[in-house]
Each structure stands twice: as structure tokens, then as C-alpha cells.
Motif scaffolding. Structure first.
Motif, short mmCIF file in Angstrom:
data_model
loop_
_atom_site.label_atom_id
_atom_site.label_comp_id
_atom_site.label_asym_id
_atom_site.label_seq_id
_atom_site.Cartn_x
_atom_site.Cartn_y
_atom_site.Cartn_z
N SER A 43 -8.04 -3.03 0.97
CA SER A 43 -7.58 -4.17 1.76
C SER A 43 -8.58 -4.39 2.88
CB SER A 43 -6.18 -3.92 2.33
OG SER A 43 -6.22 -2.89 3.29
N LYS A 86 0.83 -1.21 0.00
CA LYS A 86 0.00 0.00 0.00
C LYS A 86 0.86 1.26 0.00
CE LYS A 86 -3.50 -0.11 2.94
NZ LYS A 86 -4.27 -0.44 4.16
N ILE A 131 -7.15 2.09 -3.20
CA ILE A 131 -6.36 1.02 -2.60
C ILE A 131 -7.25 0.29 -1.59
CG2 ILE A 131 -4.31 0.42 -1.28
CD1 ILE A 131 -3.04 3.01 -2.23
N ASP A 171 -5.70 7.00 -2.20
CA ASP A 171 -6.10 6.09 -1.13
C ASP A 171 -7.44 5.42 -1.40
OD1 ASP A 171 -3.84 6.35 0.39
OD2 ASP A 171 -4.66 7.87 1.73
#
Length: 236
Positions: free
Chosen positions: A225, A210, A223, A220
């Protein structure tokens, strides 16, 4: 809510990783690909609850789990004793990892059994997505590559999918990429600013990947997760 699942089949993927096909009769699983269930059982006085992510799509009475056996792992050792006809208790499916937008290009970046939510989301994207998909998967050596045949078959069937394997400790016969996933981001992904990136693996890998994605210009909000990995690394 829990379900009693019947083990329909077990099959080896590597010397330490096995697949488990579980069925809950008269039930249809409805979840977002990328979300996880939990396996629950008692060990002595301890109630053990461990998360595992199905690699198959929802809409059936079955879940396919991929489980690596650890010598000191209560849940993985428990599951690896199961045989067809045995029962397993499963929790409801939940979690933060899911496809954000099927109309955007995507990159799935994973290591080890972190591949499991990525494989489920990839299957959804290949069915519903309209862009290009990159799948970058890292393992230690060639003998530990799981779902290699599945990924190669998907890549052969879908021109919009590019699959790359990288090994952190390859032998001399390996002709593919060597090193860690985060070391190959620039060569694997064409346009970081316009790609949704999904990351899963051990916490250190997730945090490092990241951070590297941010350095390469990925906002951001693109991205994705599970979200708990930063805290896990901070505590270690």
C-alpha cells in the motif's frame, strides 16, 4: 519540477467522477505505474497541492486522471471546471505503490478512486506479468462504479484476469457480490501465501483489509500500500 499540461479531453465516468486526459508537449512521462502526480494551483493566499494517480501507462506525453468531485474539495472542484484547451500545473510523479514482482500472482484490492493506481498496475501486469491476476473493486452502489467497462473489457481480453465487483449498498436488481472488499477476500483469492496483494482506498478500508490479509496468512512483505494509511487511522 513541475509541468504545464494542456487539457486534451474531459469525460464523465459517473455523476460525480470525471476523467481528464492531460498532455505535456515535448515531454515523455517516465514513472512506475501506481505512482502519483500532483495538481497545483493557488486559491486566494493558499497554495493547493493534491495527489492524483494516472491510470495509463508511461511512455507518452499524456496522463489520464480520474477525479471525484467533492462539494467542499478545492482541488476536485477546480479540476471539474477545466475544459479542453485549459492548462493545469502538474508535479513530478512519485510514491511507494508499484508492482513488486511481475512473475508472481497478484491481487488488486480497492475502493472508490483508490482504483486508479490499481488500474495502472493492472495494465502493466497484463503486459509483463506471467501469473494470475485478481481484481476486487468495491463501491457504494452500481451508479458509482467507475471504470467498469474498462475492467470488463480487460477481463474479456485476458484469461489470466478475474474481475469482481462488490457493492456496500446495492439495490434489489444487483446480482453481484454485496458488502465490503475485505469481506470477500477468501472467495476472491485462491492462494494467499503465494500472492502479492495491493491495497488502495480510504484509510480505514486499507487498514482493515491489510489486517484481514495477515489473518489469512499473507506475509507482510507481500502486502503493498502507500504506507501512510495506518497513521491516518490512528490520528482519527
Amino acid at each position: 519540477m513541475t509541468h504545464t499540461a494542456i487539457v486534451e479531453d474531459t469525460y464523465p465516468l459517473t455523476h460525480r467522477v470525471s476523467g481528464f486526459r492531460l498532455r505535456v508537449p515535448d515531454h515523455t512521462f517516465d514513472y512506475h505505474p501506481g505512482q502519483h502526480t500532483t495538481v497545483r494551483f493557488d486559491s486566494g493566499d493558499e497554495r493547493v497541492v493534491r495527489p492524483y494517480t494516472p491510470t495509463n501507462l508511461p511512455g507518452t506525453d499524456q496522463l489520464s486522471l480520474t477525479v471525484r468531485r467533492y462539494d467542499d474539495g478545492l482541488a476536485s472542484s477546480y479540476l471539474h471546471t477545466k475544459r479542453p484547451g485549459d492548462e493545469v500545473t502538474l508535479g513530478e510523479l512519485k510514491g511507494n505503490l508499484r508492482l513488486a514482482d511481475t512473475d508472481r500472482d497478484v491481487a488488486f484490492l480497492s475502493t472508490g478512486t483508490g482504483i486508479t493506481p490499481m488500474l495502472a498496475m493492472l495494465r502493466q501486469y497484463l503486459r509483463e506479468g506471467t501469473g494470475e491476476a485478481t481484481f476486487l473493486f468495491g463501491e457504494r452502489d452500481e451508479s458509482t462504479l467507475i471504470h467498469r467497462e474498462t475492467l470488463n473489457e480487460l477481463a474479456a481480453q485476458h484469461a489470466a484476469l478475474d474481475v469482481t465487483f462488490t457493492l456496500s449498498d446495492p439495490n434489489w436488481e444487483w446480482t453481484g457480490r454485496a458488502g465490503y472488499v475485505q469481506e470477500h477476500l477468501e472467495s476472491a483469492v485462491d492462494d494467499f501465501e503465494e500472492t502479492d496483494c495491493y491495497v488502495c482506498g480510504v484509510p480505514e478500508m486499507v487498514v482493515d483489509t491489510k489486517e484481514r490479509l495477515r489473518e489469512l496468512g499473507v506475509p507482510d512483505e507481500r502486502i503493498h500500500s502507500e504506507g501512510w494509511e495506518d497513521g491516518a487511522v490512528d490520528e482519527s
